[in-house]
Structure formats: C-alpha cells, structure tokens
Design a protein around this motif. Structure first.
Motif, PDB file in Angstrom:
ATOM      1  N   LEU A   1      -9.462 -19.181  32.311  1.00  0.00           N
ATOM      2  CA  LEU A   1      -8.026 -19.186  32.578  1.00  0.00           C
ATOM      3  C   LEU A   1      -7.678 -20.159  33.696  1.00  0.00           C
ATOM      4  O   LEU A   1      -6.719 -20.933  33.576  1.00  0.00           O
ATOM      5  CB  LEU A   1      -7.546 -17.780  32.929  1.00  0.00           C
ATOM      6  CG  LEU A   1      -6.048 -17.627  33.166  1.00  0.00           C
ATOM      7  CD1 LEU A   1      -5.285 -17.927  31.886  1.00  0.00           C
ATOM      8  CD2 LEU A   1      -5.728 -16.241  33.659  1.00  0.00           C
ATOM      9  N   LEU A   2      -8.449 -20.154  34.754  1.00  0.00           N
ATOM     10  CA  LEU A   2      -8.198 -21.088  35.856  1.00  0.00           C
ATOM     11  C   LEU A   2      -8.360 -22.541  35.418  1.00  0.00           C
ATOM     12  O   LEU A   2      -7.574 -23.410  35.817  1.00  0.00           O
ATOM     13  CB  LEU A   2      -9.130 -20.787  37.028  1.00  0.00           C
ATOM     14  CG  LEU A   2      -8.766 -19.566  37.856  1.00  0.00           C
ATOM     15  CD1 LEU A   2      -9.846 -19.284  38.893  1.00  0.00           C
ATOM     16  CD2 LEU A   2      -7.421 -19.750  38.522  1.00  0.00           C
ATOM     17  N   SER A   3      -9.347 -22.814  34.578  1.00  0.00           N
ATOM     18  CA  SER A   3      -9.529 -24.190  34.105  1.00  0.00           C
ATOM     19  C   SER A   3      -8.389 -24.615  33.187  1.00  0.00           C
ATOM     20  O   SER A   3      -7.945 -25.758  33.237  1.00  0.00           O
ATOM     21  CB  SER A   3     -10.887 -24.357  33.416  1.00  0.00           C
ATOM     22  OG  SER A   3     -10.958 -23.529  32.285  1.00  0.00           O
ATOM     23  N   LEU A   4      -7.874 -23.693  32.354  1.00  0.00           N
ATOM     24  CA  LEU A   4      -6.734 -24.023  31.494  1.00  0.00           C
ATOM     25  C   LEU A   4      -5.465 -24.253  32.313  1.00  0.00           C
ATOM     26  O   LEU A   4      -4.681 -25.156  32.010  1.00  0.00           O
ATOM     27  CB  LEU A   4      -6.510 -22.922  30.456  1.00  0.00           C
ATOM     28  CG  LEU A   4      -7.520 -22.876  29.330  1.00  0.00           C
ATOM     29  CD1 LEU A   4      -7.316 -21.623  28.487  1.00  0.00           C
ATOM     30  CD2 LEU A   4      -7.438 -24.118  28.465  1.00  0.00           C
ATOM     31  N   VAL A   5      -5.269 -23.455  33.345  1.00  0.00           N
ATOM     32  CA  VAL A   5      -4.111 -23.651  34.230  1.00  0.00           C
ATOM     33  C   VAL A   5      -4.213 -24.999  34.927  1.00  0.00           C
ATOM     34  O   VAL A   5      -3.231 -25.748  35.025  1.00  0.00           O
ATOM     35  CB  VAL A   5      -3.987 -22.491  35.245  1.00  0.00           C
ATOM     36  CG1 VAL A   5      -3.013 -22.821  36.352  1.00  0.00           C
ATOM     37  CG2 VAL A   5      -3.580 -21.223  34.538  1.00  0.00           C
ATOM     38  N   GLY A   6      -5.413 -25.322  35.400  1.00  0.00           N
ATOM     39  CA  GLY A   6      -5.611 -26.623  36.046  1.00  0.00           C
ATOM     40  C   GLY A   6      -5.375 -27.782  35.100  1.00  0.00           C
ATOM     41  O   GLY A   6      -4.773 -28.790  35.474  1.00  0.00           O
ATOM     42  N   CYS A   7      -5.827 -27.635  33.860  1.00  0.00           N
ATOM     43  CA  CYS A   7      -5.621 -28.689  32.857  1.00  0.00           C
ATOM     44  C   CYS A   7      -4.134 -28.861  32.557  1.00  0.00           C
ATOM     45  O   CYS A   7      -3.632 -29.983  32.477  1.00  0.00           O
ATOM     46  CB  CYS A   7      -6.395 -28.331  31.595  1.00  0.00           C
ATOM     47  SG  CYS A   7      -6.261 -29.550  30.290  1.00  0.00           S
ATOM     48  N   LYS A   8      -3.427 -27.759  32.386  1.00  0.00           N
ATOM     49  CA  LYS A   8      -1.991 -27.816  32.106  1.00  0.00           C
ATOM     50  C   LYS A   8      -1.236 -28.425  33.285  1.00  0.00           C
ATOM     51  O   LYS A   8      -0.332 -29.233  33.106  1.00  0.00           O
ATOM     52  CB  LYS A   8      -1.465 -26.413  31.804  1.00  0.00           C
ATOM     53  CG  LYS A   8      -0.021 -26.367  31.416  1.00  0.00           C
ATOM     54  CD  LYS A   8       0.216 -27.047  30.106  1.00  0.00           C
ATOM     55  CE  LYS A   8       1.650 -26.866  29.685  1.00  0.00           C
ATOM     56  NZ  LYS A   8       1.967 -27.619  28.502  1.00  0.00           N
ATOM     57  N   LEU A   9      -1.629 -28.051  34.476  1.00  0.00           N
ATOM     58  CA  LEU A   9      -1.000 -28.606  35.676  1.00  0.00           C
ATOM     59  C   LEU A   9      -1.243 -30.101  35.773  1.00  0.00           C
ATOM     60  O   LEU A   9      -0.329 -30.872  36.087  1.00  0.00           O
ATOM     61  CB  LEU A   9      -1.530 -27.887  36.923  1.00  0.00           C
ATOM     62  CG  LEU A   9      -0.891 -28.249  38.246  1.00  0.00           C
ATOM     63  CD1 LEU A   9       0.576 -27.858  38.236  1.00  0.00           C
ATOM     64  CD2 LEU A   9      -1.606 -27.552  39.380  1.00  0.00           C
TER      65      LEU A   9
ATOM     66  N   THR B   1       0.870 -31.914  33.170  1.00  0.00           N
ATOM     67  CA  THR B   1       2.287 -31.870  33.572  1.00  0.00           C
ATOM     68  C   THR B   1       2.554 -32.870  34.688  1.00  0.00           C
ATOM     69  O   THR B   1       3.552 -33.597  34.658  1.00  0.00           O
ATOM     70  CB  THR B   1       2.687 -30.463  34.011  1.00  0.00           C
ATOM     71  OG1 THR B   1       2.399 -29.545  32.959  1.00  0.00           O
ATOM     72  CG2 THR B   1       4.152 -30.402  34.349  1.00  0.00           C
TER      73      THR B   1
END
Length: 162
Positions: free
Chosen positions: A146-154, A157
C-alpha cells in the motif's frame, strides 16, 4: 419507435444507456434545483461525478478542469430551457473521461509484495532492525504494498503537475 422495441427486447445500446443515465442525473441534480450562479452549477456538477463514481464499481471518472466547467456553464446559461439538458449531456459525453491506471501502478502492485518479503527477510538479519521480526508477514506485506502504491501515485501526480 425503435427505442421502444429495443427496450422490449432488452437490446439497449451503450449510447442509449449513457444518455438515459446523463439525463436522469441532470434532472436530479441540475434540472430540479434553482441554479442561479456558477457556484451552484459547479457544486451540482461535482455531485453528479461523485454519484457516478460511487455507483459504478471499479470505474471512476475524472472531473474536467474548472475552466471547462465554467465554459459549459456559460453555454448552459445562454441556452433556451429545452436545450439545457442537451448542452449538459454533450459536455459530459465529450469531457468526462474514465480515470486510467498507469502502467507504473500495475507494475508496482505486482512487484511490491515479493520485494516486501525480501526486504523483511533482509531486515531480520540486521541487529538494528530486530523489531521487524515482531511484525507478522500478514501485516507487513500489505502495508508495504500500500505504501509503495501511494508513493507511485504521488510520484505520477507530481510529474503531471510539474
């Protein structure tokens, strides 16, 4: 007549279904309200997008830019009452696009769980990270993913903004 027959046989085209959806959303959020200015229209438009996103499972639609909504409001405000719904429907059909998933998000989602397991195993052998042994794999792997997906999305963006 053709649309009545298609409804009776159950063969409704995607375009007819979308048109019906847009018209009913228009009637609920814009047609039934007394919209006096752009702010009222903008709030109603955002409610429509929110309703579509909450009802349609899995697919989400991006809100057009503020300026585009302002332009359609001007067209909508200048149109005669019979054509207002048509102006709105054309705008929704042409400008509201489905949110796409980046290739980087898919690759991150696939690579993150095995990478999290490898990182956890490597961290367990370091004396500074003894606490990592206490965290069960059942919590560590989804959290790291989850943290890696949030980082990727950030990151994607921020790349679009700059």
């Amino acid at each position: 007549m053709g649309s009545v027959a298609s409804l009776m046989t159950g063969k409704v085209s995607v375009t007819q279904g979308k048109s019906f959806l847009y018209r009913s959303l228009y009637d609920k959020f814009i047609g039934s309200k007394d919209i006096k200015n752009f702010e009222d229209f903008h709030v109603a438009f955002l409610q429509i997008i929110n309703t579509i996103n909450s009802v349609v499972p899995g697919r989400h639609y991006d809100v057009p830019e503020y300026g585009e909504i302002e332009e359609v409001y001007k067209k909508w405000n200048e149109a005669i009452e019979e054509n207002k719904a048509k102006v709105f429907e054309e705008f929704i059909r042409d400008n509201v696009k489905m949110r796409s998933v980046d290739r980087s998000m898919i690759l991150t989602g696939l690579a993150a769980p095995p990478a999290a397991m490898v990182a956890k195993r490597a961290g367990e052998s370091l004396p500074q990270l003894k606490i990592i042994k206490v965290v069960p794999d059942l919590l560590f792997v989804p959290s790291a993913t989850l943290l890696s997906l949030v980082g990727c999305k950030l990151a994607t963006t921020l790349n679009r903004v700059s």
